[in-house]
Motif scaffolding. Sequence first.
Motif, PDB file in Angstrom:
ATOM      1  N   ALA A 183      18.691 -38.001 -19.493  1.00  0.00           N
ATOM      2  CA  ALA A 183      19.375 -39.327 -19.466  1.00  0.00           C
ATOM      3  C   ALA A 183      19.635 -39.955 -20.863  1.00  0.00           C
ATOM      4  N   THR A 184      20.464 -40.789 -21.088  1.00  0.00           N
ATOM      5  CA  THR A 184      20.722 -41.447 -22.286  1.00  0.00           C
ATOM      6  C   THR A 184      20.708 -43.131 -22.071  1.00  0.00           C
ATOM      7  N   THR A 185      20.622 -43.862 -22.992  1.00  0.00           N
ATOM      8  CA  THR A 185      20.839 -45.123 -23.001  1.00  0.00           C
ATOM      9  C   THR A 185      22.136 -45.585 -22.027  1.00  0.00           C
ATOM     10  N   ASP A 186      23.062 -44.776 -22.515  1.00  0.00           N
ATOM     11  CA  ASP A 186      24.492 -45.051 -21.878  1.00  0.00           C
ATOM     12  C   ASP A 186      24.457 -44.786 -20.239  1.00  0.00           C
ATOM     13  N   SER A 187      23.609 -43.667 -19.943  1.00  0.00           N
ATOM     14  CA  SER A 187      23.677 -43.312 -18.558  1.00  0.00           C
ATOM     15  C   SER A 187      22.705 -44.144 -17.780  1.00  0.00           C
ATOM     16  N   GLU A 188      21.731 -44.644 -18.467  1.00  0.00           N
ATOM     17  CA  GLU A 188      20.818 -45.408 -17.942  1.00  0.00           C
ATOM     18  C   GLU A 188      21.645 -46.995 -17.544  1.00  0.00           C
ATOM     19  N   GLU A 189      22.479 -47.113 -18.283  1.00  0.00           N
ATOM     20  CA  GLU A 189      23.047 -48.568 -18.229  1.00  0.00           C
ATOM     21  C   GLU A 189      24.403 -48.336 -17.125  1.00  0.00           C
ATOM     22  N   PRO A 209      31.165 -41.343 -17.090  1.00  0.00           N
ATOM     23  CA  PRO A 209      31.827 -40.353 -17.954  1.00  0.00           C
ATOM     24  C   PRO A 209      33.253 -40.579 -18.050  1.00  0.00           C
ATOM     25  N   THR A 210      33.889 -39.999 -19.039  1.00  0.00           N
ATOM     26  CA  THR A 210      35.275 -40.386 -19.237  1.00  0.00           C
ATOM     27  C   THR A 210      36.032 -39.259 -18.301  1.00  0.00           C
ATOM     28  N   PRO A 211      37.386 -39.699 -18.192  1.00  0.00           N
ATOM     29  CA  PRO A 211      38.091 -38.668 -17.363  1.00  0.00           C
ATOM     30  C   PRO A 211      38.246 -37.232 -17.827  1.00  0.00           C
ATOM     31  N   ILE A 244      20.384 -18.971 -20.362  1.00  0.00           N
ATOM     32  CA  ILE A 244      20.786 -19.741 -21.585  1.00  0.00           C
ATOM     33  C   ILE A 244      22.262 -19.540 -21.909  1.00  0.00           C
ATOM     34  N   GLU A 245      22.947 -18.512 -21.615  1.00  0.00           N
ATOM     35  CA  GLU A 245      24.352 -18.449 -21.920  1.00  0.00           C
ATOM     36  C   GLU A 245      24.996 -19.670 -21.110  1.00  0.00           C
ATOM     37  N   TRP A 246      24.935 -19.656 -19.721  1.00  0.00           N
ATOM     38  CA  TRP A 246      25.376 -20.517 -19.001  1.00  0.00           C
ATOM     39  C   TRP A 246      25.142 -22.117 -19.405  1.00  0.00           C
ATOM     40  N   ALA A 247      23.971 -22.297 -19.948  1.00  0.00           N
ATOM     41  CA  ALA A 247      23.505 -23.774 -20.292  1.00  0.00           C
ATOM     42  C   ALA A 247      24.137 -23.917 -21.666  1.00  0.00           C
ATOM     43  N   LEU A 248      24.431 -23.009 -22.593  1.00  0.00           N
ATOM     44  CA  LEU A 248      25.236 -23.190 -23.840  1.00  0.00           C
ATOM     45  C   LEU A 248      26.766 -23.352 -23.556  1.00  0.00           C
ATOM     46  N   ARG A 249      27.203 -23.135 -22.192  1.00  0.00           N
ATOM     47  CA  ARG A 249      28.765 -23.170 -22.142  1.00  0.00           C
ATOM     48  C   ARG A 249      28.786 -24.646 -21.596  1.00  0.00           C
ATOM     49  N   MET A 250      27.933 -25.421 -21.051  1.00  0.00           N
ATOM     50  CA  MET A 250      28.045 -26.882 -20.466  1.00  0.00           C
ATOM     51  C   MET A 250      28.627 -27.650 -21.610  1.00  0.00           C
ATOM     52  N   PRO A 251      29.736 -28.385 -21.094  1.00  0.00           N
ATOM     53  CA  PRO A 251      30.232 -29.600 -21.991  1.00  0.00           C
ATOM     54  C   PRO A 251      29.142 -30.268 -22.252  1.00  0.00           C
ATOM     55  N   ASP A 252      28.962 -31.195 -23.390  1.00  0.00           N
ATOM     56  CA  ASP A 252      28.203 -32.324 -23.607  1.00  0.00           C
ATOM     57  C   ASP A 252      28.017 -33.038 -22.433  1.00  0.00           C
ATOM     58  N   PRO A 253      27.016 -33.160 -21.917  1.00  0.00           N
ATOM     59  CA  PRO A 253      26.842 -33.675 -20.353  1.00  0.00           C
ATOM     60  C   PRO A 253      27.138 -35.011 -20.594  1.00  0.00           C
ATOM     61  N   HIS A 254      26.952 -35.981 -21.636  1.00  0.00           N
ATOM     62  CA  HIS A 254      27.291 -37.285 -21.671  1.00  0.00           C
ATOM     63  C   HIS A 254      28.579 -37.590 -22.448  1.00  0.00           C
ATOM     64  N   GLY A 255      29.242 -36.643 -23.154  1.00  0.00           N
ATOM     65  CA  GLY A 255      30.485 -36.520 -23.832  1.00  0.00           C
ATOM     66  C   GLY A 255      30.435 -37.620 -25.270  1.00  0.00           C
ATOM     67  N   PHE A 256      29.271 -38.216 -25.518  1.00  0.00           N
ATOM     68  CA  PHE A 256      29.117 -39.146 -26.731  1.00  0.00           C
ATOM     69  C   PHE A 256      28.273 -38.400 -27.831  1.00  0.00           C
ATOM     70  N   GLY A 257      27.883 -37.132 -27.650  1.00  0.00           N
ATOM     71  CA  GLY A 257      27.163 -36.625 -28.938  1.00  0.00           C
ATOM     72  C   GLY A 257      25.721 -36.859 -28.622  1.00  0.00           C
ATOM     73  N   GLN A 258      25.362 -37.480 -27.427  1.00  0.00           N
ATOM     74  CA  GLN A 258      23.824 -37.956 -27.021  1.00  0.00           C
ATOM     75  C   GLN A 258      23.235 -36.614 -25.935  1.00  0.00           C
ATOM     76  N   GLY A 259      24.082 -35.768 -25.628  1.00  0.00           N
ATOM     77  CA  GLY A 259      23.695 -34.902 -24.539  1.00  0.00           C
ATOM     78  C   GLY A 259      22.370 -33.850 -24.800  1.00  0.00           C
ATOM     79  N   GLU A 260      21.762 -33.814 -23.910  1.00  0.00           N
ATOM     80  CA  GLU A 260      20.577 -32.901 -24.000  1.00  0.00           C
ATOM     81  C   GLU A 260      20.190 -32.141 -22.731  1.00  0.00           C
ATOM     82  N   ILE A 261      20.084 -30.953 -22.744  1.00  0.00           N
ATOM     83  CA  ILE A 261      20.109 -30.036 -21.408  1.00  0.00           C
ATOM     84  C   ILE A 261      18.636 -29.373 -21.614  1.00  0.00           C
ATOM     85  N   GLU A 262      17.603 -29.449 -20.669  1.00  0.00           N
ATOM     86  CA  GLU A 262      16.534 -28.715 -20.416  1.00  0.00           C
ATOM     87  C   GLU A 262      16.697 -27.581 -19.451  1.00  0.00           C
ATOM     88  N   LEU A 263      16.381 -26.413 -20.036  1.00  0.00           N
ATOM     89  CA  LEU A 263      16.426 -25.348 -19.046  1.00  0.00           C
ATOM     90  C   LEU A 263      15.208 -24.984 -18.447  1.00  0.00           C
TER      91      LEU A 263
END
Length: 144
Positions: free
Chosen positions: A9-15, A19-21, A93-112
Amino acid sequence: MRFMMIVKATTDSEEGKMPTPELIEAMQKYNEELVKAGVLLAGDGLHPSLNGIRISYPEPGSKPKIMDGPFTEAKELIAGYTLIEVKSREEAIEWALRMPDPHGFGQGEIELRQVFEAVDLTDNPEFLEKEAALRKHVEERKKS
């Protein structure tokens, strides 16, 4: 091997910022790639912790404690997940690296994280048989 890609989560997702279109379209394309490759098992976004409930067990043998959200420390919370089944850690790991930034605002973090399989927990044949029967029952219910 099953792996869960946990979107932090990020502060934006918690608020509750949606996500953008463009991000929705990118995630849909990514999910379609997972489906075509036959590795996607499940995946969803989660409502903010404001709508969440936390159940804790403060003392062994005591009654559980229930706490309503919101919860603090957005970076420790989960905003969504994708569950995949792949042949190796490297493929996950390859699939995780292909995921777009999950929040789209440069705050994304994925734990595998790898998911435990029943055989990782025990070699008790009775338990393994019961676990297999439960999984079969779940799959049959999905089909009906």
